[in-house]
Design an enzyme around this catalytic site. Structure first.
Site, PDB file in Angstrom:
ATOM      1  N   GLY A  23       0.844  -1.078   0.091  1.00 40.78           N
ATOM      2  CA  GLY A  23       0.108   0.139   0.027  1.00 40.78           C
ATOM      3  C   GLY A  23       0.848   1.044   0.003  1.00 40.78           C
ATOM      4  O   GLY A  23       0.871   2.040   0.841  1.00 40.78           O
ATOM      5  N   TYR A  24       1.479   1.354  -0.970  1.00 40.25           N
ATOM      6  CA  TYR A  24       2.412   2.758  -1.153  1.00 40.25           C
ATOM      7  C   TYR A  24       1.661   3.886  -1.792  1.00 40.25           C
ATOM      8  O   TYR A  24       1.708   4.906  -1.684  1.00 40.25           O
ATOM      9  CB  TYR A  24       3.783   2.226  -1.895  1.00 40.25           C
ATOM     10  N   THR A  25       1.462   3.555  -3.109  1.00 35.06           N
ATOM     11  CA  THR A  25       1.042   4.383  -4.277  1.00 35.06           C
ATOM     12  C   THR A  25      -0.242   5.192  -3.975  1.00 35.06           C
ATOM     13  O   THR A  25      -1.186   4.596  -3.413  1.00 35.06           O
ATOM     14  CB  THR A  25       1.022   3.881  -5.680  1.00 35.06           C
ATOM     15  N   THR A  79      -2.117  -3.706  -5.793  1.00 34.25           N
ATOM     16  CA  THR A  79      -2.233  -4.945  -6.297  1.00 34.25           C
ATOM     17  C   THR A  79      -2.512  -6.255  -5.417  1.00 34.25           C
ATOM     18  O   THR A  79      -1.641  -6.291  -4.443  1.00 34.25           O
ATOM     19  CB  THR A  79      -1.118  -5.476  -7.234  1.00 34.25           C
ATOM     20  N   GLU A  92      12.731  -4.792  -3.832  1.00 36.82           N
ATOM     21  CA  GLU A  92      11.764  -4.552  -4.989  1.00 36.82           C
ATOM     22  C   GLU A  92      12.372  -3.885  -5.995  1.00 36.82           C
ATOM     23  O   GLU A  92      12.497  -4.078  -7.211  1.00 36.82           O
ATOM     24  CB  GLU A  92      10.653  -3.883  -4.646  1.00 36.82           C
TER      25      GLU A  92
END
Ligand SMILES: Cc1cc2nc3c(=O)[nH]c(=O)nc-3n(C[C@H](O)[C@H](O)[C@H](O)COP(=O)(O)OP(=O)(O)OC[C@H]3O[C@@H](n4cnc5c(N)ncnc54)[C@H](O)[C@@H]3O)c2cc1C
Length: 409
Positions: free
Chosen positions: A127-129, A161, A243
């Site tokens: 849950g970054y963007t 995602t 990542e």
């Protein structure tokens, strides 16, 4: 770089055979069809079957739910998962997040989650963007406000995602808007069944499913905080570096780069184009494969795939994506009009794999960090160049000027 062959022991060869046979059985037509329809990058049936064999956490000891595999067997497993097109995006994000959970979660939660990760029942997404903060993760605006032993979350994340198939999201939040950008952040592992959280699906160009996740006064216990309050950037660092393929490849066996995964659809598309060149006829009765110009174009794509396969670290991420973007466009152009037919359309070469590769290619230049951002990472981490300055960010100051007390602009 060591390109020499790895000699497999009889046990390792036998393990590779077991993996091939098992994945051949697991990847049934209905699993492939489900993936084509949903674009989820996940099949619960396959995920749980991998968990049963300890293959979700292959390096972990058997006593902890892993498979206790040596590094070569781990690599064999990875390669076969890739070759069999196993939808394992959620398995990948779970392991990325686990590195932070293992380090920062309180012991009771960590123990519970460790068992769940190995069993395939605890799954994590990233849950970054945020809708208006893309590449600049540290600009996160989702607010977390403390209320006693709880935190109240408000805001939205985009492109989370796998959220609809996960139990937790690894959430970066803003806990102190008055501190400098990187300092007012706190990380949480947020249970996705918390009231106030809503997940909405988004489809990418290739049919890949991702999500927008809304947080509307969602309350979570402080036990889900990872690391210190306002110290989230330190927590995020490990998963982010992993990542970004920074520090990969120490034993020579690890994946060269995440870009390698982008080449798999291009290989399938190239095979389809080769079939088309060999088997179809032009108006004059010749085959495309009789034309040296066609062969040269196919050969160029094959060369780019090989180059992408061998390029390590962050460079490989850029190379993998560019090889796919350019190679798929080349194959579409070469095989048109048939090449633009989608999977399932009658006459589509390789059942639409050229069209699929071309659509899939577009997202690869974006997710996990855009290729432009990766070029900056290469400049900094590989070439040792200074961090670039952007409007609003701290401007790089050469040491000599800093020592002389020259003010920053
Ligand atoms: C299918 C898909 C799945 C995704 N999955 C996830 C996920 O699971 N979790 C998650 O948190 N995010 C996910 N993302 C988000 C992805 O990581 C971001 O889209 C990406 O980081 C870029 O952000 P943005 O789209 O807002 O573009 P922006 O950051 O707005 O960038 C726009 C343009 O500006 C360029 N740019 C931006 N900053 C710089 C810079 N510093 N230097 C040079 N150029 C720059 C970019 O390269 C790009 O061309 C996913 C995205 C997609 C499309």
């Amino acid at each position: 770089m060591d390109f020499s062959r790895v000699e497999l022991t009889p046990q390792q060869q036998s393990f590779a055979g077991v993996v091939r046979a098992t994945l051949g059985q697991l990847m049934t037509p209905d699993v492939r069809e489900h993936e084509r329809e949903t674009g989820d990058g996940f099949s619960e049936k396959v995920h749980l079957a991998l968990a049963e064999r300890g293959w979700l956490t292959p390096a972990w000891p058997v006593s902890e739910g892993g498979a206790g595999l040596d590094p070569i067997c781990q690599r064999l497993l990875e390669l076969e998962l890739e070759r069999h097109d196993v939808p394992d995006i959620t398995a990948g994000t779970t392991l990325l997040v686990w590195t932070a959970v293992e380090k920062f979660a309180e012991p009771e939660l960590r123990g519970k989650l460790k068992a769940g990760v190995a069993a395939g029942t605890a799954r994590f997404c990233l849950g970054y963007t945020e809708p208006d903060g893309g590449s600049d993760i540290a600009a996160a605006k989702v607010r977390a406000v403390r209320d006693g032993d709880e935190w109240v979350l408000n805001g939205s994340k985009i492109f989370t995602t796998g959220a609809h198939n996960c139990q937790y999201t690894f959430l970066i939040t803003r806990t102190d808007p008055d501190l400098p950008k990187h300092k007012g952040l706190t990380m949480f592992l947020v249970p996705l069944d918390t009231p106030g959280i809503e997940i909405q699906g988004i489809r990418a160009f290739s049919g890949e499913r991702t999500n927008i996740v809304y947080y509307d006064d969602a309350r979570i216990s402080d036990r889900y905080r990872l690391g210190g309050v306002n110290d989230g950037w330190a927590v995020l660092h490990g998963p982010l570096d992993e990542e970004h393929s920074i520090g990969d490849g120490e034993d020579g066996l690890a994946d060269l780069s995440i870009g390698r995964h982008f080449l798999r659809p291009l290989e399938a598309a190239l095979d389809s184009a080769i079939g088309w060149a060999r088997d179809s006829a032009r108006a004059d009765g010749s085959r495309p494969a009789d034309d040296p110009a066609v062969l040269a174009r196919l050969g160029r794509v094959a060369t780019e795939i090989e180059a992408g396969m061998c390029t390590p670290g962050p460079m490989g991420r850029v190379k993998g994506s560019l090889a796919l973007v350019e190679g798929a466009a080349e194959l579409i152009d070469l095989t048109a009009p048939l090449g633009v037919l989608s999977p399932g359309a009658p006459g589509a070469p390789g059942d639409g794999s050229i069209d699929y590769a071309h659509r899939f290619a577009q997202g690869t230049a974006t997710y996990g960090g855009t290729i432009e951002v990766f070029r900056t990472i290469i400049a900094q981490h590989v070439l040792g160049l200074p961090r670039p300055g952007y409007p609003g960010s701290k401007v790089f100051l050469p040491r000599s000027r800093a020592a002389a007390g020259t003010p920053q602009s």
